[in-house]
Design a protein around this motif. Structure first.
Motif, mmCIF file in Angstrom:
data_model
loop_
_atom_site.group_PDB
_atom_site.id
_atom_site.type_symbol
_atom_site.label_atom_id
_atom_site.label_comp_id
_atom_site.label_asym_id
_atom_site.label_seq_id
_atom_site.Cartn_x
_atom_site.Cartn_y
_atom_site.Cartn_z
ATOM 1 N N ALA A 1 0.851 -1.353 -0.228
ATOM 2 C CA ALA A 1 -0.046 -0.127 -0.084
ATOM 3 C C ALA A 1 0.989 1.244 -0.033
ATOM 4 C CB ALA A 1 -1.065 -0.041 1.144
ATOM 5 N N LEU A 2 0.230 2.207 -0.788
ATOM 6 C CA LEU A 2 0.842 3.658 -0.531
ATOM 7 C C LEU A 2 0.484 4.368 0.772
ATOM 8 C CD1 LEU A 2 2.365 6.351 -1.527
ATOM 9 C CD2 LEU A 2 -0.138 6.772 -2.529
ATOM 10 N N ILE A 3 1.362 4.638 1.747
ATOM 11 C CA ILE A 3 1.178 5.067 3.096
ATOM 12 C C ILE A 3 1.171 6.756 3.019
ATOM 13 C CG2 ILE A 3 1.546 4.878 5.431
ATOM 14 C CD1 ILE A 3 0.511 2.146 4.043
ATOM 15 N N VAL A 4 0.079 7.096 3.172
ATOM 16 C CA VAL A 4 0.104 8.675 3.159
ATOM 17 C C VAL A 4 -0.191 9.261 4.688
ATOM 18 C CG1 VAL A 4 -1.347 10.957 2.431
ATOM 19 C CG2 VAL A 4 -1.401 8.551 0.954
ATOM 20 N N GLY A 5 0.804 10.166 5.012
ATOM 21 C CA GLY A 5 0.965 10.557 6.559
ATOM 22 C C GLY A 5 0.065 11.985 6.565
ATOM 23 N N ASP A 6 -0.938 12.082 7.415
ATOM 24 C CA ASP A 6 -1.591 13.516 7.651
ATOM 25 C C ASP A 6 -0.596 14.500 8.249
ATOM 26 O OD1 ASP A 6 -4.028 14.499 6.893
ATOM 27 O OD2 ASP A 6 -5.194 13.479 8.524
ATOM 28 N N LEU A 7 -0.338 15.639 7.687
ATOM 29 C CA LEU A 7 0.140 16.711 8.516
ATOM 30 C C LEU A 7 -0.806 17.547 9.399
ATOM 31 C CD1 LEU A 7 2.118 18.590 5.956
ATOM 32 C CD2 LEU A 7 2.836 16.958 7.487
ATOM 33 N N PRO A 8 -0.551 17.294 10.776
ATOM 34 C CA PRO A 8 -1.666 17.707 11.848
ATOM 35 C C PRO A 8 -1.765 19.249 11.870
ATOM 36 C CG PRO A 8 0.370 16.994 12.736
ATOM 37 C CD PRO A 8 0.579 16.722 11.517
ATOM 38 N N PHE A 9 -2.580 19.681 12.547
ATOM 39 C CA PHE A 9 -2.788 21.302 12.875
ATOM 40 C C PHE A 9 -1.671 21.496 13.464
ATOM 41 C CE2 PHE A 9 -4.393 24.675 15.325
ATOM 42 C CZ PHE A 9 -4.970 25.526 14.446
ATOM 43 N N GLY A 10 -1.115 22.958 12.992
ATOM 44 C CA GLY A 10 0.009 23.654 13.558
ATOM 45 C C GLY A 10 1.183 23.169 12.935
ATOM 46 N N ALA A 11 1.224 22.261 11.924
ATOM 47 C CA ALA A 11 2.244 21.837 11.203
ATOM 48 C C ALA A 11 2.680 22.254 10.048
ATOM 49 C CB ALA A 11 2.491 20.173 11.337
ATOM 50 N N TYR A 12 1.902 22.971 9.426
ATOM 51 C CA TYR A 12 2.320 23.523 7.932
ATOM 52 C C TYR A 12 1.494 24.969 7.975
ATOM 53 C CZ TYR A 12 -2.534 21.829 7.168
ATOM 54 O OH TYR A 12 -4.131 21.552 7.464
ATOM 55 N N GLN A 13 0.678 25.446 8.796
ATOM 56 C CA GLN A 13 -0.157 26.659 8.764
ATOM 57 C C GLN A 13 0.855 27.706 8.683
ATOM 58 O OE1 GLN A 13 -1.240 24.066 10.634
ATOM 59 N NE2 GLN A 13 -3.449 23.822 10.083
ATOM 60 N N GLU A 14 2.067 27.908 9.248
ATOM 61 C CA GLU A 14 2.923 29.149 9.229
ATOM 62 C C GLU A 14 3.388 29.183 7.751
ATOM 63 O OE1 GLU A 14 5.908 28.669 11.886
ATOM 64 O OE2 GLU A 14 4.857 28.010 13.592
ATOM 65 N N GLY A 15 3.502 28.261 7.078
ATOM 66 C CA GLY A 15 3.952 28.721 5.583
ATOM 67 C C GLY A 15 4.666 27.561 5.063
ATOM 68 N N PRO A 16 5.131 27.741 3.588
ATOM 69 C CA PRO A 16 5.800 26.555 3.101
ATOM 70 C C PRO A 16 6.955 25.891 3.692
ATOM 71 C CG PRO A 16 5.064 28.305 1.532
ATOM 72 C CD PRO A 16 4.825 28.835 2.876
ATOM 73 N N VAL A 17 7.765 26.875 4.331
ATOM 74 C CA VAL A 17 9.001 26.194 5.104
ATOM 75 C C VAL A 17 8.735 25.226 6.059
ATOM 76 C CG1 VAL A 17 11.130 26.958 6.248
ATOM 77 C CG2 VAL A 17 10.295 28.256 4.352
ATOM 78 N N GLN A 18 7.614 25.767 6.873
ATOM 79 C CA GLN A 18 7.226 24.782 8.044
ATOM 80 C C GLN A 18 6.552 23.622 7.421
ATOM 81 O OE1 GLN A 18 3.753 25.692 10.196
ATOM 82 N NE2 GLN A 18 4.342 24.920 12.151
ATOM 83 N N ALA A 19 5.784 23.573 6.316
ATOM 84 C CA ALA A 19 5.220 22.496 5.860
ATOM 85 C C ALA A 19 6.163 21.486 5.270
ATOM 86 C CB ALA A 19 4.174 22.916 4.612
ATOM 87 N N LEU A 20 7.184 22.101 4.876
ATOM 88 C CA LEU A 20 8.563 21.138 4.169
ATOM 89 C C LEU A 20 9.161 20.659 5.257
ATOM 90 C CD1 LEU A 20 10.152 20.291 1.793
ATOM 91 C CD2 LEU A 20 11.476 22.473 1.853
ATOM 92 N N ARG A 21 9.561 21.257 6.507
ATOM 93 C CA ARG A 21 9.895 20.827 7.568
ATOM 94 C C ARG A 21 9.229 19.475 8.005
ATOM 95 N NH1 ARG A 21 9.334 24.764 10.838
ATOM 96 N NH2 ARG A 21 11.462 25.904 9.811
ATOM 97 N N SER A 22 8.014 19.563 8.162
ATOM 98 C CA SER A 22 7.189 18.674 8.808
ATOM 99 C C SER A 22 6.906 17.598 7.861
ATOM 100 C CB SER A 22 5.693 19.189 9.057
ATOM 101 O OG SER A 22 5.860 20.233 10.065
ATOM 102 N N ALA A 23 6.703 17.734 6.703
ATOM 103 C CA ALA A 23 6.611 16.435 5.727
ATOM 104 C C ALA A 23 7.861 15.795 5.407
ATOM 105 C CB ALA A 23 6.265 17.201 4.381
ATOM 106 N N THR A 24 8.957 16.490 5.550
ATOM 107 C CA THR A 24 10.537 15.843 5.416
ATOM 108 C C THR A 24 10.500 14.848 6.484
ATOM 109 O OG1 THR A 24 11.243 17.746 4.277
ATOM 110 C CG2 THR A 24 12.865 16.190 5.362
ATOM 111 N N ARG A 25 10.046 15.235 7.841
ATOM 112 C CA ARG A 25 10.068 14.503 8.849
ATOM 113 C C ARG A 25 9.349 13.210 8.804
ATOM 114 N NH1 ARG A 25 8.440 15.568 15.222
ATOM 115 N NH2 ARG A 25 9.067 13.628 16.179
ATOM 116 N N LEU A 26 8.186 13.201 8.557
ATOM 117 C CA LEU A 26 7.201 12.112 8.081
ATOM 118 C C LEU A 26 8.006 11.371 6.828
ATOM 119 C CD1 LEU A 26 3.490 13.264 7.963
ATOM 120 C CD2 LEU A 26 4.761 11.712 9.472
ATOM 121 N N VAL A 27 8.545 11.780 5.760
ATOM 122 C CA VAL A 27 9.221 10.899 4.976
ATOM 123 C C VAL A 27 10.427 10.263 5.532
ATOM 124 C CG1 VAL A 27 10.314 10.930 2.679
ATOM 125 C CG2 VAL A 27 8.295 12.164 2.907
ATOM 126 N N LYS A 28 11.226 10.899 6.324
ATOM 127 C CA LYS A 28 12.581 10.396 6.433
ATOM 128 C C LYS A 28 12.408 9.578 7.621
ATOM 129 C CE LYS A 28 16.233 13.303 6.523
ATOM 130 N NZ LYS A 28 17.060 12.446 6.003
#
Length: 309
Positions: A122-149
């Motif tokens: 299965a393709l596993i998709v991880g949710d970015l929770p509230f507060g993990a991306y609302q500040e902007g693209p850089v915060q979103a990239l930091r949070s998403a990178t953590r889920l991937v790595k």
């Protein structure tokens, strides 16, 4: 995604779909080669976003379920579920929160890693929770990178249409596939004052269509439509070249997702009107627990065959 806990408004009757739903196809029937089908396919490699795009091209519908632990995820993987979402719905149905808002990146990361370990295809998709991306693209990239790595997910999901387009664009440009989520966005429960159906009325429908096109243009590989009138969801699905994933959005979406505890009847109390329960696990588990307790109290468990000599 929303669970049963706070959805009184979601139980109103949705609009009638523009066209009747197509008859269900046998597993693998939508693909030129049954081995390429998302559900019922014979491959053992991980499903990727390219497979999702190909399914849209050939008109194949596919299922998605949430998962939050390795054992449950392994069952769904063996059943052929092609996409699993480690949703922030874990807040309601596993962590005991009243909404998805309190869920943290630590919690999402730990549970996403467990689901990845419990699956092979299965393709596993991880949710970015509230507060993990609302500040902007850089915060979103930091949070998403953590889920991937750290967790090993193959994609992430975040809520919001036009307001989240910049975040989606940076993530995709950085090599992280994104599933978007428009319509009802449960992380905004405090702003909505509940969980109302979205897109009713001409202006609201036009905004939802703009949101869907904005996230597609930003690079999202799929778009979740939650609590959207069926006729509007059908229009959005026809308007996009990426697949739509419906939850309370009628039968014309390219895919359907449910929170697994709702789908399997583990959720207590009332469930949203769009949920169909395919089992009654709450009753089954309760019966098993009572049988175990009765045998312990009555002295019939453990029996001689359960003891060591």
């Amino acid at each position: 995604m929303t669970t049963h806990a706070s959805q009184q408004a979601a139980r109103t009757t949705p609009a009638t779909p523009v066209t009747p739903a197509a008859p269900a196809a046998a597993p693998g029937a939508g693909a030129p080669d049954g081995g390429k089908a998302l559900y019922g396919g014979k491959g053992t490699r991980r499903i990727t976003v390219r497979d999702i795009a190909a399914a849209k091209e050939r008109g194949e519908k596919w299922p998605m379920l949430t998962a939050y632990d390795a054992m449950t995820a392994s069952v769904f993987d063996e059943a052929g579920i092609p996409v699993m979402l480690v949703g922030d719905s874990m807040g309601n149905c596993h962590l005991g929160y009243e909404s998805t808002v309190p869920v943290t990146m630590d919690e999402i990361t730990i549970l996403s890693a467990a689901v990845v370990r419990g699956t092979k295809r299965a393709l596993i998709v991880g949710d970015l929770p509230f507060g993990a991306y609302q500040e902007g693209p850089v915060q979103a990239l930091r949070s998403a990178t953590r889920l991937v790595k750290e967790a090993g997910v193959g994609a992430v999901k975040l809520e919001g249409g036009e307001r989240s387009a910049d975040q989606i664009e940076l993530l995709v440009r950085s090599g992280i596939p994104v599933m978007a989520h428009v319509g009802l966005t449960p992380q905004s429960v405090n702003a909505y004052g509940g969980y109302p159906v979205q897109g009713r009325g001409e202006e609201a429908a036009a905004q939802l269509l703009r949101d869907a096109k904005a996230v597609q243009d930003a690079g999202a590989f799929a778009v979740v439509l939650e609590l959207v009138p069926a006729e509007l969801a059908a229009e959005v699905t026809r308007s996009l070249h990426v697949p739509t994933v419906g939850i309370g959005a009628g039968a014309e979406c390219d895919a359907q997702v449910l929170v697994w505890t709702d789908m399997a009847g583990l959720t207590g109390g009332r469930v949203p009107r769009f949920v169909k329960q395919y089992a009654q696990l709450r009753q089954t588990l309760g019966d098993a627990a009572r049988s175990f307790a009765d045998e312990v109290v009555g002295g019939t468990y453990p029996a001689p065959e359960h003891a060591f000599r």
